[in-house]
Design an enzyme around this catalytic site. Structure first.
Site, mmCIF file in Angstrom:
data_model
loop_
_atom_site.group_PDB
_atom_site.id
_atom_site.type_symbol
_atom_site.label_atom_id
_atom_site.label_comp_id
_atom_site.label_asym_id
_atom_site.label_seq_id
_atom_site.Cartn_x
_atom_site.Cartn_y
_atom_site.Cartn_z
ATOM 1 N N ASN A 198 -85.415 -56.371 47.714
ATOM 2 C CA ASN A 198 -86.781 -56.475 47.195
ATOM 3 C C ASN A 198 -86.927 -57.641 46.227
ATOM 4 O OD1 ASN A 198 -87.957 -54.304 48.576
ATOM 5 N ND2 ASN A 198 -87.059 -52.843 47.141
ATOM 6 N N THR A 205 -80.483 -48.006 50.778
ATOM 7 C CA THR A 205 -81.948 -48.071 50.782
ATOM 8 C C THR A 205 -82.444 -49.504 50.593
ATOM 9 O OG1 THR A 205 -82.077 -47.608 48.407
ATOM 10 C CG2 THR A 205 -82.140 -45.707 49.896
ATOM 11 N N PHE A 214 -88.508 -54.203 56.828
ATOM 12 C CA PHE A 214 -87.952 -55.161 55.863
ATOM 13 C C PHE A 214 -86.422 -55.068 55.706
ATOM 14 C CE2 PHE A 214 -86.508 -56.367 51.646
ATOM 15 C CZ PHE A 214 -87.088 -57.606 51.439
ATOM 16 N N ASN A 215 -85.871 -53.880 55.470
ATOM 17 C CA ASN A 215 -84.429 -53.778 55.168
ATOM 18 C C ASN A 215 -83.569 -54.271 56.326
ATOM 19 O OD1 ASN A 215 -85.082 -52.655 52.710
ATOM 20 N ND2 ASN A 215 -84.551 -50.552 53.281
ATOM 21 N N ASP A 264 -86.864 -47.119 45.580
ATOM 22 C CA ASP A 264 -85.442 -46.965 45.239
ATOM 23 C C ASP A 264 -85.286 -46.238 43.898
ATOM 24 O OD1 ASP A 264 -83.959 -49.165 47.179
ATOM 25 O OD2 ASP A 264 -85.917 -49.853 46.519
ATOM 26 N N HIS A 295 -90.635 -44.593 50.625
ATOM 27 C CA HIS A 295 -89.617 -44.634 51.681
ATOM 28 C C HIS A 295 -88.257 -44.043 51.285
ATOM 29 C CE1 HIS A 295 -92.299 -47.691 53.501
ATOM 30 N NE2 HIS A 295 -92.343 -48.229 52.300
ATOM 31 N N ASP A 296 -87.623 -44.688 50.290
ATOM 32 C CA ASP A 296 -86.207 -44.439 50.006
ATOM 33 C C ASP A 296 -85.938 -43.018 49.523
ATOM 34 O OD1 ASP A 296 -85.969 -47.087 50.670
ATOM 35 O OD2 ASP A 296 -85.841 -47.792 48.604
ATOM 36 N N ASP A 321 -81.880 -51.487 46.166
ATOM 37 C CA ASP A 321 -82.457 -52.744 45.674
ATOM 38 C C ASP A 321 -83.726 -52.443 44.872
ATOM 39 O OD1 ASP A 321 -83.957 -51.916 47.910
ATOM 40 O OD2 ASP A 321 -84.337 -53.953 48.622
HETATM 41 C C1 PIR Z 1 -91.160 -51.837 50.970
HETATM 42 C C2 PIR Z 1 -89.972 -52.554 50.912
HETATM 43 C C3 PIR Z 1 -89.981 -53.888 51.275
HETATM 44 C C4 PIR Z 1 -91.127 -54.494 51.744
HETATM 45 C C5 PIR Z 1 -92.315 -53.747 51.826
HETATM 46 N N1 PIR Z 1 -93.448 -54.307 52.319
HETATM 47 C C6 PIR Z 1 -92.320 -52.424 51.428
HETATM 48 C C7 PIR Z 1 -88.632 -51.949 50.563
HETATM 49 C C8 PIR Z 1 -88.527 -50.506 50.101
HETATM 50 O O1 PIR Z 1 -87.751 -50.430 48.915
HETATM 51 C C9 PIR Z 1 -87.819 -49.766 51.247
HETATM 52 O O2 PIR Z 1 -86.431 -49.609 51.013
HETATM 53 C C10 PIR Z 1 -87.961 -50.644 52.438
HETATM 54 N N2 PIR Z 1 -87.852 -51.975 51.827
HETATM 55 C C11 PIR Z 1 -89.217 -50.421 53.262
HETATM 56 O O3 PIR Z 1 -89.414 -51.450 54.171
HETATM 57 CA CA CA Z 2 -85.368 -50.228 48.986
#
Ligand code: PIR
Ligand code: CA
Length: 318
Positions: A39, A124, A165-166, A15, A239-240, A10
């Site tokens: 996102n 992701t 979040f995911n 990502d 993160h991803d 997303d």
């Molecule tokens: C990052 C994300 C969503 C919200 C926040 N606060 C930060 C997205 C990132 O793309 C990652 O995949 C995941 N979601 C981390 O929570």
């Molecule tokens: Ca993501």
């Protein structure tokens, strides 16, 4: 042996970095990119995926998927990723045509066309597409090699005190994925918060001096500014990227086995990934949980991938 993967994403700043590493690391082979609302809305994240393909010279099938979660109202993250979902860099026009298939069908087609046990799914974003693909073609569950997902955490959340979040965005889909009998690796916040793009990393990327490297620098600078303002971080956690990095080099992080289940009926804990490392719940292990990151390895391979893609003639010319 290269690790072959489908990236279900997303985009999204982190990502975008995952796409670039998947295309630029010689130890992995990107088979397809699929998008899921997360996102930002589906049209926005799909447009962003095509823009990243254009700037990085990625030429694989890209298909749009789910417009929202299975059960709950949609959740987006403009406070982190901006109105476009990828604010910061100038987004180039798409050079690829979107694949006419739905993401779920592209995932199924790619998995069924490959030798069993050779394709890894790397989600992701919210897990909506993956859950729907399992339900549409259950045979993929035993044919997929592994699911390496960014989501969850065993300590704390970022959407709520307990939910990442995911997973929070589509907890029912996430529970379907964790409870299916395929190997799952959970790359949660406990791991990804170690993966910050500090100023020395941004400087190394800047020094590559290509249009792609300046795109990545713009991505990291915007992501860094929202993470500073919204989350009090000194540098943004990418993160991803960690999921793709681990496929290319399993030494990039350590893992520990656990039973993981998603809280679906909590008063305050919906979307929490309840992680039982010691068998207290008497449930069988279903997940490898990412624990400790080798940050040097992560950034070395990422800088190398950006440099490798930058050397492709069509990327250098942009
Ligand atoms: C990052 C994300 C969503 C919200 C926040 N606060 C930060 C997205 C990132 O793309 C990652 O995949 C995941 N979601 C981390 O929570
Ligand atoms: Ca993501």
């Amino acid at each position: 042996m290269t690790e072959r993967l489908i990236l279900d994403c997303d985009p999204g700043h982190d990502d975008a970095l995952a796409m670039i590493l998947a295309a630029g690391d010689p130890r992995v082979e990107l088979l397809a990119v699929t998008t899921c609302a997360g996102n930002q809305t589906l049209p926005k994240v799909t447009r962003n995926a095509l823009a990243v393909c254009a700037v990085a010279g990625i030429d694989v099938p890209v298909a749009a998927g789910s417009v929202g979660p299975l059960v709950r109202p949609q959740m987006v993250a403009p406070e982190i990723h901006g109105e476009s979902g990828l604010d910061g860099p100038v987004l180039p026009e798409a050079t690829l045509e979107l694949d006419p298939r739905h993401a779920v069908d592209l995932i199924i087609d790619v998995v069924l066309a490959a030798e069993p046990g050779t394709v890894t799914l790397v989600p992701t974003g919210p897990l909506t597409n993956i859950a729907l693909a399992m339900r549409k073609e259950p045979a993929i569950v035993e044919r997929v090699k592994r699911v390496v997902l960014m989501g969850g955490s065993y300590t704390r959340g970022n959407k709520t005190p307990t939910a990442e979040f995911n997973i929070a965005a589509d907890p029912e889909a996430a529970q379907a994925v964790f409870s299916a009998p395929w190997p799952v690796t959970m790359v949660g916040l406990d791991l990804t918060h170690q993966a910050t793009a500090d100023t020395d990393v941004v400087d190394r990327i800047k020094a590559i001096g290509s249009p792609l490297s300046s795109f990545v620098v713009d991505v990291l600078e915007f992501f860094g500014s929202t993470y500073r303002e919204q989350q009090g971080f000194d540098a943004p956690p990418v993160h991803d990227l960690c999921c793709v990095a681990w496929l290319g080099d399993p030494e990039v992080f350590t893992t520990r086995e656990a039973f993981v289940a998603v809280e679906l009926t909590g008063t305050w804990t919906n979307g929490m990934t309840v992680t039982d490392f010691s068998g207290l719940l008497g449930q069988p292990v279903n997940t490898d949980v990412a624990i400790t990151l080798d940050k040097q390895r992560l950034w070395d391979m990422t800088v190398d991938a950006i440099a490798a893609l930058s050397a492709q003639p069509e990327v250098a010319a942009r």
